[in-house]
Scaffold this active site. Structure first.
Site, PDB file in Angstrom:
ATOM      1  N   SER A  82       0.816  -1.221   0.000  1.00  0.00           N
ATOM      2  CA  SER A  82       0.000   0.000   0.000  1.00  0.00           C
ATOM      3  C   SER A  82       0.844   1.264   0.000  1.00  0.00           C
ATOM      4  O   SER A  82       0.424   2.289  -0.551  1.00  0.00           O
ATOM      5  CB  SER A  82      -0.937   0.007   1.217  1.00  0.00           C
ATOM      6  OG  SER A  82      -0.196  -0.126   2.413  1.00  0.00           O
ATOM      7  N   ASP A 247      -6.204   8.106   7.691  1.00  0.00           N
ATOM      8  CA  ASP A 247      -6.481   6.825   8.339  1.00  0.00           C
ATOM      9  C   ASP A 247      -5.559   6.579   9.530  1.00  0.00           C
ATOM     10  O   ASP A 247      -5.669   5.563  10.191  1.00  0.00           O
ATOM     11  CB  ASP A 247      -6.394   5.670   7.341  1.00  0.00           C
ATOM     12  CG  ASP A 247      -4.992   5.464   6.755  1.00  0.00           C
ATOM     13  OD1 ASP A 247      -4.051   6.164   7.177  1.00  0.00           O
ATOM     14  OD2 ASP A 247      -4.873   4.589   5.882  1.00  0.00           O
ATOM     15  N   HIS A 250      -1.377   5.064   7.211  1.00  0.00           N
ATOM     16  CA  HIS A 250      -0.548   5.307   6.030  1.00  0.00           C
ATOM     17  C   HIS A 250      -0.018   6.741   6.048  1.00  0.00           C
ATOM     18  O   HIS A 250      -0.616   7.616   6.680  1.00  0.00           O
ATOM     19  CB  HIS A 250      -1.362   5.068   4.757  1.00  0.00           C
ATOM     20  CG  HIS A 250      -1.727   3.632   4.560  1.00  0.00           C
ATOM     21  ND1 HIS A 250      -2.947   3.123   4.951  1.00  0.00           N
ATOM     22  CD2 HIS A 250      -1.033   2.595   4.049  1.00  0.00           C
ATOM     23  CE1 HIS A 250      -2.987   1.827   4.673  1.00  0.00           C
ATOM     24  NE2 HIS A 250      -1.844   1.480   4.126  1.00  0.00           N
TER      25      HIS A 250
END
Length: 339
Positions: A82, A247, A250
């Site tokens: 990610s 979030d 990240h």
């Protein structure tokens, strides 16, 4: 046991098919990973569901001399998890792949064609699929690849020998195809806000040990590594609201820019484009070290590059440890890739 010795054992196990060599006691690791997973569930909301697509051409205005054909673009591929995909930001130009493509175009004064096959949630065993995807088009073989991987291996308890084995195999395939390879090693999971002491210290130790082992495996296959863990760790800890995304797990756009600025000099140096001298600069504490020592030292200092330096000697393979000067990157939106 020193981090260099642990990293050397993990890399040897990966190379010779050894089993899972524990980084810490199994029970301790289980507690750490359960805490990180809980933190991810607690904070993993509020960001974009999918990372923006950044594939395309960067540096399009660059042209060749008068009367010449347009210059051949640099082919750049991004692989990993990610972080490589840019999870947590809203615009393509904010992803690390776009930042690196734009920076590479500016340094090379050439257009750069970017293809990103990174997958949020990917572990190192997904790299085989990603490499196959990148190499599936014989008309588009990358000149250089950046891989960012490792955090999910830790949080999903993949044995480190297996993790390094998959990464080494991916680097070997890409190098065999003719691509230069730069790996951003495992980030520091001790920076996740909801992981508290003493688990924060343990998560940091596990992350750094894997990062050091990754470095040995990558360098032995002819790639280069850049340490991301300690680079982001102190800055994220001091400025979590700026460097973590919505979030809370990240990186934010500024966090990705911090990582990209560390990787860009090595990316350019891999293609012979960075203006700095390739010999070690003693004033910057650069030098030649046995690869395991270089890997361990780099894992503790973010932005540090490790690359193969000389043949194996009595103390094993040697590597060059570099601390390159960073450059801030300004990134436009990509143009679609020509067909």
């Amino acid at each position: 046991m020193s981090r260099a010795r642990v990293a050397r054992r993990i890399a040897a196990g990966a190379a010779y098919g050894g089993g899972g060599i524990g980084l810490l006691g199994a029970a301790t690791v289980g507690v750490v990973l359960a805490e990180v997973q809980l933190a991810k569930r607690n904070v993993g909301n509020g960001g974009p569901a999918d990372p923006p697509r950044a594939d395309g051409r960067y540096g399009g205005p660059f042209v060749g001399p008068a009367g010449s054909d347009s210059p051949e673009p640099v082919r750049f591929a991004m692989l990993g998890d990610s972080t490589a995909a840019g999870q947590g930001v809203h615009r393509a130009r904010q992803t690390p792949a776009a930042l690196l493509a734009s920076g590479l175009a500016a340094v090379a004064e050439l257009p750069v064609d970017l293809r990103n096959v990174a997958l949020p949630g990917a572990q190192s065993d997904d790299l085989d699929r990603q490499v196959t995807l990148i190499l599936s088009d014989p008309e588009w073989v990358p000149d250089v690849c950046v891989v960012m991987i490792g955090a999910n291996d830790v949080t999903h308890r993949m044995p480190p020998t297996r993790s390094v084995r998959h990464l080494s195999a991916a680097v070997r395939r890409l190098r065999t195809a003719g691509a230069e390879v730069v790996v951003g090693t495992c980030p520091d999971l001790g920076t996740v806000e909801n992981v508290y002491q003493p688990l924060r210290w343990m998560a940091r130790r596990v992350s750094r040990q894997l990062a050091a082992a990754q470095t040995i495996g990558v360098v032995e296959q002819g790639g280069r590594t850049v340490s991301l863990g300690d680079l982001l760790g102190p800055e994220f800890a001091a400025h979590p609201r700026e460097l973590f995304g919505p979030d809370r797990y990240h990186p934010s756009a500024e966090g990705y820019a911090t990582a990209a600025m560390a990787v860009l000099p090595t990316l350019c140096a891999a293609l012979g484009l960075w203006p700095e001298e390739e010999r070690p600069d003693v004033s910057r504490r650069e030098g030649f070290l046995p690869v395991a020592r270089a890997a361990a030292q780099a894992a503790s200092e973010g932005g540090t590059e490790v690359t193969a330096a000389m043949p194996t000697g009595p103390r094993g393979p040697w590597a060059l440890l570099k601390r390159r000067r960073r450059r801030r990157i300004h990134t436009p939106e990509p143009s679609p890739l020509p067909h």
